[in-house]
Write a protein that holds these residues in place. Sequence first.
Motif, PDB file in Angstrom:
ATOM      1  N   GLY A 159      -4.339  -9.219  10.942  1.00 28.68           N
ATOM      2  CA  GLY A 159      -3.960  -8.749   9.614  1.00 28.68           C
ATOM      3  C   GLY A 159      -3.238  -9.821   8.824  1.00 28.68           C
ATOM      4  N   ASP A 160      -3.334  -9.722   7.478  1.00 26.92           N
ATOM      5  CA  ASP A 160      -2.651 -10.681   6.618  1.00 26.92           C
ATOM      6  C   ASP A 160      -1.156 -10.695   6.888  1.00 26.92           C
ATOM      7  OD1 ASP A 160      -5.103 -11.105   5.553  1.00 26.92           O
ATOM      8  OD2 ASP A 160      -4.729 -10.104   3.648  1.00 26.92           O
ATOM      9  N   THR A 171       0.674  -5.153   0.741  1.00 27.17           N
ATOM     10  CA  THR A 171       0.587  -5.027   2.187  1.00 27.17           C
ATOM     11  C   THR A 171      -0.793  -4.510   2.588  1.00 27.17           C
ATOM     12  OG1 THR A 171       1.356  -2.740   2.231  1.00 27.17           O
ATOM     13  CG2 THR A 171       3.048  -4.479   2.250  1.00 27.17           C
ATOM     14  N   ASP A 172      -1.093  -4.612   3.867  1.00 24.91           N
ATOM     15  CA  ASP A 172      -2.370  -4.096   4.363  1.00 24.91           C
ATOM     16  C   ASP A 172      -2.518  -2.611   4.054  1.00 24.91           C
ATOM     17  OD1 ASP A 172      -2.615  -6.106   7.417  1.00 24.91           O
ATOM     18  OD2 ASP A 172      -3.026  -6.574   5.333  1.00 24.91           O
ATOM     19  N   GLN A 192      -5.256  -0.561   1.734  1.00 23.70           N
ATOM     20  CA  GLN A 192      -6.031   0.574   2.237  1.00 23.70           C
ATOM     21  C   GLN A 192      -5.947   1.749   1.273  1.00 23.70           C
ATOM     22  OE1 GLN A 192      -4.115   1.042   6.065  1.00 23.70           O
ATOM     23  NE2 GLN A 192      -5.792   0.033   7.150  1.00 23.70           N
TER      24      GLN A 192
END
Length: 207
Positions: A86-87, A146-147, A151
Amino acid sequence: MIRLLIVDDHPIVRGGLRGAFAGEPDIEVAGEASNGREGVERAAALAVDVVLMDLRMPVMDGVAAIAALRASHPEIRVLVLTTFDGDADVLPAIEAGATGYLLKDAPPDELLRAVRATAAGEVVLAPWVVERLVGQVRNPVRATLTDRELQVLRLVADGASNRQAAARLFISEASIKTHLLHIYDKLGVRDRAAAVGEAYRRGILTS
C-alpha cells in the motif's frame, strides 16, 4: 562478502530467506532478528552491510527501525522485504531511509540481485513502486489521500450510498461520513458530486 541481517517476526520466513542465500559465495547471513529494535541492535553488533527489513513487527516496526539505523549507522543499507504494497507503507519506508523495496513474493533471483545491488549502493525499487512514486509526484493531492479514503472515493464515484460503502468496506456509516469529510477538505469541495468531479479532473480517479 556481503554480510546480511534478516529482520522478520516470523521464524518460518526467516528460515526460508536464510535458505535462499545458502550457497551464495558472496552473501553471508550474519544473523537474524525478530523485531525492529532487535534488528537495530544486531545490525550494529554484527557489522552487517545490508538489512532485509520487514515492516509490520512487534516492539518496533520496520519504518522506525529504518529511521534508527539511518541516524546511527548510515553506512548500513536497508532493503525492505514485505507483504505490504500500500501507498501508506511504501513512502514512509523510503522517507525513513530504505534504499530498496520488494515484496516477499519476488522470485529468488530477483531477491539476490536486489541484495547485491543494495550492497553496491544502488537504489532498488520494484517497478510498481516506481510507478506509484511517479504518480505521487505528478499528483501530490493523491499522495495526501489515504488508501481508505481512495476506497471510499471510488465507491462514491460508482454510485454507492454511505450505507452501501460501509457494507462493502466492513466499517460503520459514521466512519464513511468521516472519511468523506476528510476527502472534501483535501479536495477543497463541499459535497459528494463535487468530490467525484474534482477527483476525475485531477486524475485521482480515472474512468
